[in-house]
Scaffold this active site. Structure first.
Site, PDB file in Angstrom:
ATOM      1  N   ASN A 159       0.807  -1.235   0.000  1.00  0.00           N
ATOM      2  CA  ASN A 159       0.000   0.000   0.000  1.00  0.00           C
ATOM      3  C   ASN A 159       0.838   1.283   0.000  1.00  0.00           C
ATOM      4  OD1 ASN A 159       0.758  -0.480   2.642  1.00  0.00           O
ATOM      5  ND2 ASN A 159      -1.193   0.179   3.528  1.00  0.00           N
ATOM      6  N   LYS A 182      12.303  -8.048   1.422  1.00  0.00           N
ATOM      7  CA  LYS A 182      11.418  -8.599   0.391  1.00  0.00           C
ATOM      8  C   LYS A 182      10.188  -7.706   0.299  1.00  0.00           C
ATOM      9  CE  LYS A 182       8.025 -11.126   0.324  1.00  0.00           C
ATOM     10  NZ  LYS A 182       7.218 -10.416  -0.694  1.00  0.00           N
ATOM     11  N   PRO A 183      10.075  -6.961  -0.807  1.00  0.00           N
ATOM     12  CA  PRO A 183       8.887  -6.118  -0.965  1.00  0.00           C
ATOM     13  C   PRO A 183       7.675  -6.964  -1.383  1.00  0.00           C
ATOM     14  CG  PRO A 183      10.318  -5.904  -2.883  1.00  0.00           C
ATOM     15  CD  PRO A 183      11.003  -6.866  -1.945  1.00  0.00           C
ATOM     16  N   GLY A 238       1.942  -5.754   7.688  1.00  0.00           N
ATOM     17  CA  GLY A 238       0.996  -6.563   6.904  1.00  0.00           C
ATOM     18  C   GLY A 238      -0.089  -7.117   7.812  1.00  0.00           C
ATOM     19  N   SER A 239      -0.610  -8.282   7.442  1.00  0.00           N
ATOM     20  CA  SER A 239      -1.807  -8.769   8.136  1.00  0.00           C
ATOM     21  C   SER A 239      -1.462  -9.403   9.490  1.00  0.00           C
ATOM     22  CB  SER A 239      -2.515  -9.800   7.264  1.00  0.00           C
ATOM     23  OG  SER A 239      -1.792 -11.011   7.287  1.00  0.00           O
ATOM     24  N   GLU A 260       3.846  -4.445  12.468  1.00  0.00           N
ATOM     25  CA  GLU A 260       2.824  -3.405  12.286  1.00  0.00           C
ATOM     26  C   GLU A 260       1.700  -4.072  11.512  1.00  0.00           C
ATOM     27  OE1 GLU A 260       0.656  -1.024  10.537  1.00  0.00           O
ATOM     28  OE2 GLU A 260       2.350   0.056   9.630  1.00  0.00           O
ATOM     29  N   CYS A 294      -3.527   0.975   6.854  1.00  0.00           N
ATOM     30  CA  CYS A 294      -3.831   0.266   8.109  1.00  0.00           C
ATOM     31  C   CYS A 294      -4.445   1.194   9.140  1.00  0.00           C
ATOM     32  CB  CYS A 294      -2.565  -0.322   8.717  1.00  0.00           C
ATOM     33  SG  CYS A 294      -1.773  -1.472   7.634  1.00  0.00           S
ATOM     34  N   GLU A 393     -11.254  -5.333   8.530  1.00  0.00           N
ATOM     35  CA  GLU A 393     -10.723  -4.149   7.858  1.00  0.00           C
ATOM     36  C   GLU A 393     -11.201  -4.188   6.397  1.00  0.00           C
ATOM     37  OE1 GLU A 393      -6.485  -4.435   8.199  1.00  0.00           O
ATOM     38  OE2 GLU A 393      -6.235  -2.276   8.258  1.00  0.00           O
TER      39      GLU A 393
HETATM   40  C1  SIN Z   1       0.035   1.751   6.829  1.00  0.00           C
HETATM   41  O1  SIN Z   1      -1.003   1.738   6.221  1.00  0.00           O
HETATM   42  O2  SIN Z   1       0.506   0.733   7.330  1.00  0.00           O
HETATM   43  C2  SIN Z   1       0.866   3.003   7.031  1.00  0.00           C
HETATM   44  C3  SIN Z   1       0.110   4.243   6.913  1.00  0.00           C
HETATM   45  C4  SIN Z   1       0.924   5.465   7.239  1.00  0.00           C
HETATM   46  O3  SIN Z   1       2.158   5.435   7.322  1.00  0.00           O
HETATM   47  O4  SIN Z   1       0.310   6.493   7.423  1.00  0.00           O
END
Ligand code: SIN
Length: 491
Positions: A159, A182-183, A238-239, A260, A294, A393
């Site tokens: 994202n 790793k992207p 990620g998830s 995160e 997120c 979500e």
């Molecule tokens: C995210 O969606 O994990 C990050 C969002 C942000 O840095 O504002």
């Protein structure tokens, strides 16, 4: 978009290991798609465990020299990287928009946002310090040092293809760690371009290594790093299910973790709020990146006395958002990342409507001239906890509005989720502000503010949204361990 890069060298199609651009060992590749059209725009290596181990070898070899350099030396290289990111911001933004789909103005914003972390950590590198502790016995000196944890594996989401990897790699480098990364399989090109610029900035061989992999091969790559005792830290965005897997599987070598993970952010508007500011805050936080963040509000709670006025103003603003490709200057909502994402958003809206929600804006898929992966920005009212979007979500441009009467009631609902990343509320009552800010079970609280992210602030969650922080001095601490030295016989 990719054809118009001023510096076509930024477009890389190979892994970067030990300062060599190289193919995956089995020679396989994976396609990268334009999310709007579904057209293939590039191919990158589909790496496996062999490539992951080569990357870890390179990072482990580079670690002793990099970690022993002076902080100022590391900072100067990171600063050069920062300058190069900014001087290539238009090209980087084109690459982000091409593979991720966000409108160009947002991509430029993401480049600057990601660069701000790089600059911040370049500066923080020179401020790393420990303690000299008052001795506990005569003839003794006690010191506390901060040391780089070692090789760090960074696994990043699609994202924010630039900002997420920048805010993991920059503190790692500042602390003296070396990196294997790793992207996300959907957005590898931005990460490769960023690493290309790090090389231009003078980063020594093996300090950053990056491998790309498909959804099928990602577990092999990540498992190789999980099992490798030389990899001392995993940082992942990620998830929550994947975060839990990483926590379980890294237990074998007791790695340090920064996770995160998913969110389910409440956005609360009290009767005493400034309604225009609240609408503005919701527009900024909910519809940024098409709702694919997120921290974006997933549940909007509005108090009875202002509910109708708020919904009316919100719906008017949402209806005015232009849906279209990243390249159209008027676009405010670009394509969703893929067909699965559009399916999920539509499933949430349909489920809510079936359970009594009313659509006051949007509520449908949109097919633009360039493809089918769009969803109209949507406002739903009469949302209830029985709806799927109250628990899951949505990760799309949907704002479901729940009506509430009392502060206690809304705090209970806001906290009634396993997640705890971000929360927002609007109120002008100073006593309520402190009460509510303390009662919300999240790592981040926006108070009369929708744009909460900053390189100077600790970003991260509580509960099943994970642990560890990115940004600020806390974000640097996560890449270091604490060593205590006790020297005796000094009397
Ligand atoms: C995210 O969606 O994990 C990050 C969002 C942000 O840095 O504002």
């Amino acid at each position: 978009m990719l054809a118009s890069l001023a510096h076509p060298d930024l477009l890389r199609s190979q892994n970067y290991i030990g300062q060599q651009w190289c193919d995956a060992r089995p020679g396989q590749t994976l396609p990268v798609f334009d999310p709007a059209t579904g057209d293939e725009i590039a191919r990158v290596p589909d790496s496996d465990a062999t490539d992951a181990i080569r990357a870890a070898d390179a990072a482990a070899t580079a670690f002793p020299d990099w970690s022993r350099r002076t902080a100022r030396d590391r900072a100067q290289i990171i600063k050069r990287w920062h300058a190069l990111i900014l001087s290539h911001q238009d090209d980087l933004a084109r690459i982000i928009s091409a593979e991720q789909g966000k409108p160009m103005h947002e991509s430029v914003g993401e480049v600057r946002y990601g660069a701000s972390y790089v600059e911040w950590f370049a500066e923080e590198a020179t401020r790393i310090c420990g303690d000299v502790v008052a001795e506990s016995a005569p003839g003794r000196k006690m010191f506390v040092l901060k040391e780089a944890v070692g090789v760090v594996a960074a696994i990043t989401p699609w994202n924010f293809p630039l900002a997420m990897i920048a805010r993991k790699i920059a503190p790692a480098l500042a602390a003296g760690c070396t990196v294997v990364a790793k992207p996300a399989e959907d957005t590898p090109l931005t990460a490769l371009a960023l690493v290309y610029l790090a090389e231009e900035a003078g980063l020594p061989p093996g300090v950053i290594n990056i491998v790309t992999a498909s959804r099928t091969n990602t577990p092999a790559v990540v498992d190789a790093w999980l099992a490798d005792p030389r990899v001392r830290k995993i940082t992942f965005t990620g998830s929550t299910p994947v975060g839990k897997h990483l926590a379980r599987e890294s237990a074998g070598t007791l790695k340090k973790l920064s996770l995160e993970l998913g969110g389910n952010a409440p956005f609360i508007v009290f009767d005493d709020a400034d309604l225009d500011a609240a609408v503005e805050g919701l527009m900024a936080s909910k519809f940024r990146n098409g709702g694919q963040t997120c921290v974006c509000p997933n549940r909007v709670y509005v108090q009875d006395g202002v509910h109708d006025a708020f919904v009316e103003r919100l719906a008017a603003r949402v209806k005015a958002l232009h849906v279209g490709p990243a390249t159209e200057p008027a676009s405010r909502i670009g394509p969703m990342i893929n067909a699965r994402a559009v399916e999920k958003i539509d499933r949430h809206v349909q489920d809510a409507v079936a359970k009594g929600a009313r659509i006051v804006a949007g509520g449908e898929r949109v097919r633009t001239s360039d493809g089918p992966h769009y969803y109209a920005p949507t406002v739903l009212v009469d949302a209830t906890p029985a709806m799927a979007l109250a628990d899951e979500e949505t990760f799309g441009p949907v704002a479901p509005v729940f009506r509430f009467r009392h502060e206690d009631e809304v705090i209970r609902h806001a906290n009634d989720t396993p997640f705890g990343l971000a929360a927002y509320f609007y109120s002008n009552d100073v006593r309520r502000i402190w009460r509510v800010a303390q009662a919300l079970e999240t790592g981040i609280v926006g108070i009369n503010e929708g744009a909460i992210a900053s390189e100077a602030a600790p970003f991260g969650g509580v509960k099943e949204s994970g642990y560890g922080r990115e940004g600020s001095r806390h974000g640097l601490d996560d890449y270091m361990h604490t060593k205590y030295l006790c020297q005796g016989q000094l009397a």
